[in-house]
Design a protein around this motif. Structure first.
Motif, PDB file in Angstrom:
ATOM      1  N   ARG A 234       0.189  -1.422   0.012  1.00 39.65           N
ATOM      2  CA  ARG A 234       0.073  -0.542  -0.368  1.00 39.65           C
ATOM      3  C   ARG A 234       0.804   1.339  -0.112  1.00 39.65           C
ATOM      4  O   ARG A 234       0.501   2.462  -0.519  1.00 39.65           O
ATOM      5  CB  ARG A 234      -1.050   0.232   1.577  1.00 39.65           C
ATOM      6  CG  ARG A 234      -1.850  -1.411   0.949  1.00 39.65           C
ATOM      7  CD  ARG A 234      -2.848  -1.005   2.257  1.00 39.65           C
ATOM      8  NE  ARG A 234      -3.612   1.075   2.824  1.00 39.65           N
ATOM      9  CZ  ARG A 234      -3.275   1.347   3.659  1.00 39.65           C
ATOM     10  NH1 ARG A 234      -2.715   0.525   4.737  1.00 39.65           N
ATOM     11  NH2 ARG A 234      -4.003   2.273   3.313  1.00 39.65           N
TER      12      ARG A 234
ATOM     13  N   ALA B 175       1.055   3.729  -2.575  1.00 46.72           N
ATOM     14  CA  ALA B 175       0.639   5.592  -2.476  1.00 46.72           C
ATOM     15  C   ALA B 175       1.804   6.494  -2.826  1.00 46.72           C
ATOM     16  O   ALA B 175       2.169   7.456  -3.830  1.00 46.72           O
ATOM     17  CB  ALA B 175       0.424   5.737  -1.314  1.00 46.72           C
TER      18      ALA B 175
ATOM     19  N   GLN C  90       2.039   7.669  -6.842  1.00 44.71           N
ATOM     20  CA  GLN C  90       1.128   8.372  -7.405  1.00 44.71           C
ATOM     21  C   GLN C  90       1.766   9.828  -6.567  1.00 44.71           C
ATOM     22  O   GLN C  90       2.194  10.393  -7.310  1.00 44.71           O
ATOM     23  CB  GLN C  90      -0.013   7.850  -6.192  1.00 44.71           C
ATOM     24  CG  GLN C  90      -0.789   6.838  -6.959  1.00 44.71           C
ATOM     25  CD  GLN C  90      -2.028   6.384  -6.090  1.00 44.71           C
ATOM     26  OE1 GLN C  90      -2.933   7.699  -6.292  1.00 44.71           O
ATOM     27  NE2 GLN C  90      -2.813   5.372  -5.394  1.00 44.71           N
TER      28      GLN C  90
ATOM     29  N   ARG D 198      -2.653  12.142   2.910  1.00 45.45           N
ATOM     30  CA  ARG D 198      -4.331  11.372   1.933  1.00 45.45           C
ATOM     31  C   ARG D 198      -4.531  10.402   0.936  1.00 45.45           C
ATOM     32  O   ARG D 198      -5.587  10.028   0.609  1.00 45.45           O
ATOM     33  CB  ARG D 198      -4.867  13.300   1.635  1.00 45.45           C
ATOM     34  CG  ARG D 198      -4.695  14.343   2.820  1.00 45.45           C
ATOM     35  CD  ARG D 198      -4.917  15.658   1.716  1.00 45.45           C
ATOM     36  NE  ARG D 198      -4.299  16.066   1.376  1.00 45.45           N
ATOM     37  CZ  ARG D 198      -3.090  16.931   1.442  1.00 45.45           C
ATOM     38  NH1 ARG D 198      -3.069  17.508   2.203  1.00 45.45           N
ATOM     39  NH2 ARG D 198      -2.131  17.875   0.419  1.00 45.45           N
ATOM     40  N   ILE D 199      -3.499   9.951   0.078  1.00 46.38           N
ATOM     41  CA  ILE D 199      -3.608   9.671  -1.056  1.00 46.38           C
ATOM     42  C   ILE D 199      -3.902   8.367   0.096  1.00 46.38           C
ATOM     43  O   ILE D 199      -5.236   7.273  -0.253  1.00 46.38           O
ATOM     44  CB  ILE D 199      -2.389   9.473  -1.518  1.00 46.38           C
ATOM     45  CG1 ILE D 199      -2.165  10.304  -2.626  1.00 46.38           C
ATOM     46  CG2 ILE D 199      -2.089   8.404  -2.351  1.00 46.38           C
ATOM     47  CD1 ILE D 199      -0.764  10.141  -3.165  1.00 46.38           C
TER      48      ILE D 199
ATOM     49  N   THR E 278      -5.270   7.343   2.946  1.00 51.10           N
ATOM     50  CA  THR E 278      -6.441   7.560   3.397  1.00 51.10           C
ATOM     51  C   THR E 278      -7.550   8.247   2.779  1.00 51.10           C
ATOM     52  O   THR E 278      -8.845   7.041   3.044  1.00 51.10           O
ATOM     53  CB  THR E 278      -6.255   8.261   4.696  1.00 51.10           C
ATOM     54  OG1 THR E 278      -5.752  10.045   4.258  1.00 51.10           O
ATOM     55  CG2 THR E 278      -5.032   7.649   5.606  1.00 51.10           C
ATOM     56  N   GLY E 279      -7.730   8.805   1.903  1.00 50.65           N
ATOM     57  CA  GLY E 279      -8.897   9.077   1.209  1.00 50.65           C
ATOM     58  C   GLY E 279      -9.037   9.983   1.866  1.00 50.65           C
ATOM     59  O   GLY E 279     -10.217  10.460   1.145  1.00 50.65           O
ATOM     60  N   GLN E 280      -9.095  10.929   2.616  1.00 54.56           N
ATOM     61  CA  GLN E 280      -9.258  11.838   3.179  1.00 54.56           C
ATOM     62  C   GLN E 280      -8.467  13.332   2.573  1.00 54.56           C
ATOM     63  O   GLN E 280      -7.489  13.218   1.770  1.00 54.56           O
ATOM     64  CB  GLN E 280      -8.589  11.697   4.902  1.00 54.56           C
ATOM     65  CG  GLN E 280      -8.874  10.605   5.860  1.00 54.56           C
ATOM     66  CD  GLN E 280      -9.098  10.019   7.030  1.00 54.56           C
ATOM     67  OE1 GLN E 280      -8.881  11.836   7.787  1.00 54.56           O
ATOM     68  NE2 GLN E 280      -8.477   9.389   7.247  1.00 54.56           N
TER      69      GLN E 280
ATOM     70  N   GLU F 154     -10.145  14.365  -1.309  1.00 51.02           N
ATOM     71  CA  GLU F 154     -10.501  13.181  -2.377  1.00 51.02           C
ATOM     72  C   GLU F 154     -11.958  12.753  -1.843  1.00 51.02           C
ATOM     73  O   GLU F 154     -12.530  11.900  -1.861  1.00 51.02           O
ATOM     74  CB  GLU F 154      -9.423  12.092  -2.149  1.00 51.02           C
ATOM     75  CG  GLU F 154      -7.897  12.568  -3.439  1.00 51.02           C
ATOM     76  CD  GLU F 154      -7.607  13.577  -1.931  1.00 51.02           C
ATOM     77  OE1 GLU F 154      -7.585  13.642  -0.923  1.00 51.02           O
ATOM     78  OE2 GLU F 154      -6.248  13.551  -2.560  1.00 51.02           O
ATOM     79  N   THR F 155     -12.096  13.189  -0.579  1.00 50.68           N
ATOM     80  CA  THR F 155     -13.791  12.418   0.048  1.00 50.68           C
ATOM     81  C   THR F 155     -14.590  13.024  -0.685  1.00 50.68           C
ATOM     82  O   THR F 155     -15.224  13.071   0.146  1.00 50.68           O
ATOM     83  CB  THR F 155     -13.304  12.964   1.045  1.00 50.68           C
ATOM     84  OG1 THR F 155     -13.639  14.312   1.975  1.00 50.68           O
ATOM     85  CG2 THR F 155     -12.262  12.602   1.999  1.00 50.68           C
TER      86      THR F 155
END
Length: 752
Positions: free
Chosen positions: A222, A226, A229, A317-318, A320-322, A325-326
């Motif tokens: 993971r 990330a 990216q 942020r990548i 957790t998606g927080q 991006e939320t």
């Protein structure tokens, strides 16, 4: 001593035991007690203790295995007191084989710790937020190994995450109500004004809900995905920037170098191998890097800490998606809440914001400058606001007093709305004075101009009734860009500013950087006191290429019109002469190139240092005009840093000694017929403006919203009477004229 792989295996076992404990249905105190037992058992120490902050200055023993249980919630110490207090204050580990002989040791008899020799304390903190201290002790006099220290650091980090998530709150109702109850935060005024709206978090803090790895290899995969990216996004950013300047490109290349750093990636992978999740591994390395870079002697290296912080936040942020991006939508009435924010990001938000609340910042920071330019209420130094606030929370901010109400109760909200309604009514009254002069009852007219720094400010010229722009801050275009602005772009901007002024005068202050205004693409010098260091005209005279480029842009922008240019932070006559000589050379150069020149050029200086109060007469003769920079002059006059809340409020603008210094400037300018104005926060405060006019100042420059209140008061008073009050106070051994002038004003307005 166990080998490395065995130690790492023990670390993973300990973390898993902690995870299981935290997942149990139990009260907060029971969790804490269980955790100390687990740590003491796993590390084979007789003592494990957890100290948490009860207030910003006080630590409390909240759980222990090995010390006297009766001392729990009874033993407290101040920040910096004893070894535990030193760990908390410094934010650094203390590893002592013989604790009683270590500097700073404090014996606490109620705990029964006298039989323990060794001490290892690590801070419980999250990215600089201090939450407490984790301690292990043993009877055996020994230093703890690097692996043991690392293991305890990891545990402390997990405890920090769990503390912020409320895992140790006993009252389940209180825990469920977190982020629901009303909170009042007292900060510092950054920009006056009031606002009501809903919270919009700028780069909201990433919450790591599971700090322990379930599957090490899956977490590493993971992390690697990330990172790839992140690297692609950074490479794209650099490739699309189109920056030719070497210094500016070097800054971005350094940023990309960090993103591709094998050492950075390796250390995060090692954190995962020791039992952390990918998110927790990123935070662990971020905290470690902050500690390393903060202690560096080179200011440039310390500045790179911000690069690593930014990269780490992007990576989190990548993972957790927080964050953005939320898909969270900005409310219609957003009040921005952030730790801090750069000028570029703040300008992107623009006037859509109703207010701004920052944990950091300063009264002279980029954010404060932009907020003033946009007339957006700002509160700074609002401690823990980003932890307390959630997107969409109801929030009210009082920029007059530096107070923030988060999720306010109805009675607070009602009182706040009453205050806003009264302010709105007052603004309606001021609007009726817009086209009237600021002429006093005794027939004296004071020119009221506005401060600006953005094109967006110029519509306020007509709306406020300002007679011109007494100060146009040219540094905002430099601060808001990632690279040096081009001469042609600046010339177009300055020309649009003059067009928007529609014939009213505009005074352009040349680039005023340094101190707390640092260009993102310029290496920041390592200075013990930046406010007294390499700034403003000192930078311009040393970096003549930048100054020449800006002067060329100003000359071309004002072709066929009057150019009013002002040099900032002049501390001696030779600096003014040198700056004026550069301008003269650029005018001659533009003439030779065949460019249309301004019809008239007036060259002024900002008087911001006490040295210029006593400058040679030649200064007052040679300057076409002088503007008193009240904010800086006041802080240097009283030797009181205006960023320091402990001292700046001790000193009053209406202090007799300061008014005497201003009077001396007024008299010297009058003797030589030199136009004089006062620019600064105090110019926009009606009582201060009245006193400035009473001692002879006939031009004041302020934020647009202050023009109405100042004009309203000036038109209702006789400044001759005010001057008599000031003169009486001067001869009556009073320190300030504030009380007598207030008393006179109250009586006078009551009569009328």
């Amino acid at each position: 001593m166990p080998n490395r792989s065995e130690s790492e295996s023990e670390s993973r076992k300990l973390l898993k035991r902690l995870r299981d404990t935290l997942a149990e249905e139990s009260e907060g105190q029971e969790r804490l007690d269980h955790i100390t037992t687990i740590i003491a058992s796993s590390m084979q120490t007789e003592v494990c203790s957890i100290y948490l902050f009860r207030d910003p200055e006080t630590l409390e023993l909240c759980a222990t295995e090995g010390l006297n249980p009766a001392a729990v919630h009874q033993t407290r110490m101040r920040l910096g007191e004893g070894l535990v207090g030193r760990v908390a204050r410094l934010g650094q580990n203390i590893n002592a084989a013989d604790a009683p002989s270590t500097r700073g040791f404090r014996y606490m008899p109620e705990t029964g710790e006298e039989i323990y020799s060794s001490f290892l304390g690590v801070p419980i903190q999250r990215l600089g937020d201090k939450l407490g201290v984790l301690v292990v002790q043993s009877k055996e006099a020994r230093g703890y190994t690097d692996d043991e220290v690392y293991g305890l650091e990891v545990v402390a980090m997990v405890l920090a995450e769990m503390t912020e998530l409320g895992a140790f709150v006993d009252d389940s109702a209180a825990l469920s109500a977190r982020h629901q109850h009303p909170v009042m935060v007292r900060g510092t005024v950054g920009q006056e004004g009031t606002a009501e709206g809903h919270v919009w978090l700028h780069e909201p803090r990433v919450v790591v809900t599971n700090p322990v790895a379930e599957d090490t290899q899956a977490e590493i995969a993971r992390l690697n995905d990330a990172i790839r990216q992140l690297q692609v996004s950074v490479d794209d950013m650099l490739g699309s920037a189109g920056i030719a300047d070497k210094d500016q490109r070097d800054v971005l290349e350094t940023y990309r170098m960090f993103a591709h750093s094998r050492g950075w990636i390796r250390r995060m992978c090692e954190n995962i191998e020791r039992g952390l999740s990918a998110e927790a591994a990123v935070e662990k390395e971020q905290s470690s890097a902050r500690t390393r870079l903060q202690s560096a002697s080179d200011a440039y290296i310390r500045e790179r800490m911000h690069d690593l912080d930014d990269l780490s936040r992007r990576l989190l942020r990548i993972l957790t998606g927080q964050g953005s991006e939320t898909g969270a939508e900005m409310p219609a009435d957003p009040i921005l809440v952030a730790r801090d924010i750069g000028p570029g990001d703040l300008l992107d938000y623009g006037r859509t914001l109703k207010g701004i609340v920052l944990e950091g910042g300063s009264v002279g920071s980029h954010a404060a400058i932009i907020a003033r330019a946009l007339a957006i209420p700002l509160v700074i130094h609002a401690d823990h606001i980003t932890t307390e606030a959630l997107n969409g929370d109801h929030i009210m901010l009082d920029g007059e007093q530096g107070i923030v109400h988060l999720r306010p109760e109805e009675n607070i909200a009602a009182a706040f709305r009453d205050k806003m309604a009264m302010q709105a009514q007052a603004q309606e009254r001021y609007a009726s004075l817009r086209d009237k002069p600021a002429t006093t009852l005794c027939g004296t007219t004071v020119s009221l101009t506005m401060n600006a720094g953005l094109m967006a400010d110029l519509p306020s010229l007509a709306g406020s009734g300002a007679e011109g722009v007494g100060l146009f801050r040219t540094e905002l275009q430099f601060l808001a860009n990632r690279s040096m602005p081009r001469r042609g772009d600046l010339a177009k901007l300055y020309s649009r500013v003059m067009d928007a002024a529609q014939g009213k005068p505009v005074v352009f202050r040349t680039l005023d950087i340094g101190s707390d205004k640092v260009l993102p693409y310029m290496k920041r010098p390592d200075e013990p006191n930046p406010a007294l260091g390499w700034r403003a005209i000192r930078v311009g005279l040393d970096k003549k290429g930048v100054m020449r480029m800006q002067l060329q842009a100003l000359i071309r922008a004002t072709a066929g019109r009057t150019l009013d240019v002002m040099f900032p932070f002049i501390a001696q006559l030779d600096e003014f002469r040198a700056a004026r000589d550069i301008l003269d050379r650029e005018i001659e150069r533009e003439r030779r190139l065949g460019h249309t020149l301004p019809t008239q050029i007036r060259v002024g200086a900002m008087l911001e240092t006490p040295s210029m109060v006593f400058a040679p007469d030649a200064f007052f003769e040679e300057a076409d005009f002088i503007s008193i920079g009240g904010n800086d002059l006041k802080q240097f006059f009283f030797a009181a840093d205006r960023e320091n809340e402990r001292v700046r409020r001790r000193y009053d603008t209406l202090n007799i000694s300061f008014l005497n210094a201003l009077q001396m400037i007024v008299d010297r300018c009058h003797a030589f017929g030199t136009p004089l104005s006062f620019c600064g926060e105090d110019a926009g405060r009606p009582l201060e403006a009245l006193c400035l006019a009473a001692i002879g100042l006939r031009a004041l420059s302020m934020r647009p919203a202050s023009i109405g209140p100042v004009k309203n008061l000036l038109r209702r008073v006789d400044i001759g009477e005010a001057r008599e009050v000031i003169e009486t106070a001067r001869h009556s051994r009073q320190q300030s004229v504030r009380e007598p002038i207030n008393l006179w004003l109250t009586e006078m307005l009551t009569r009328t």
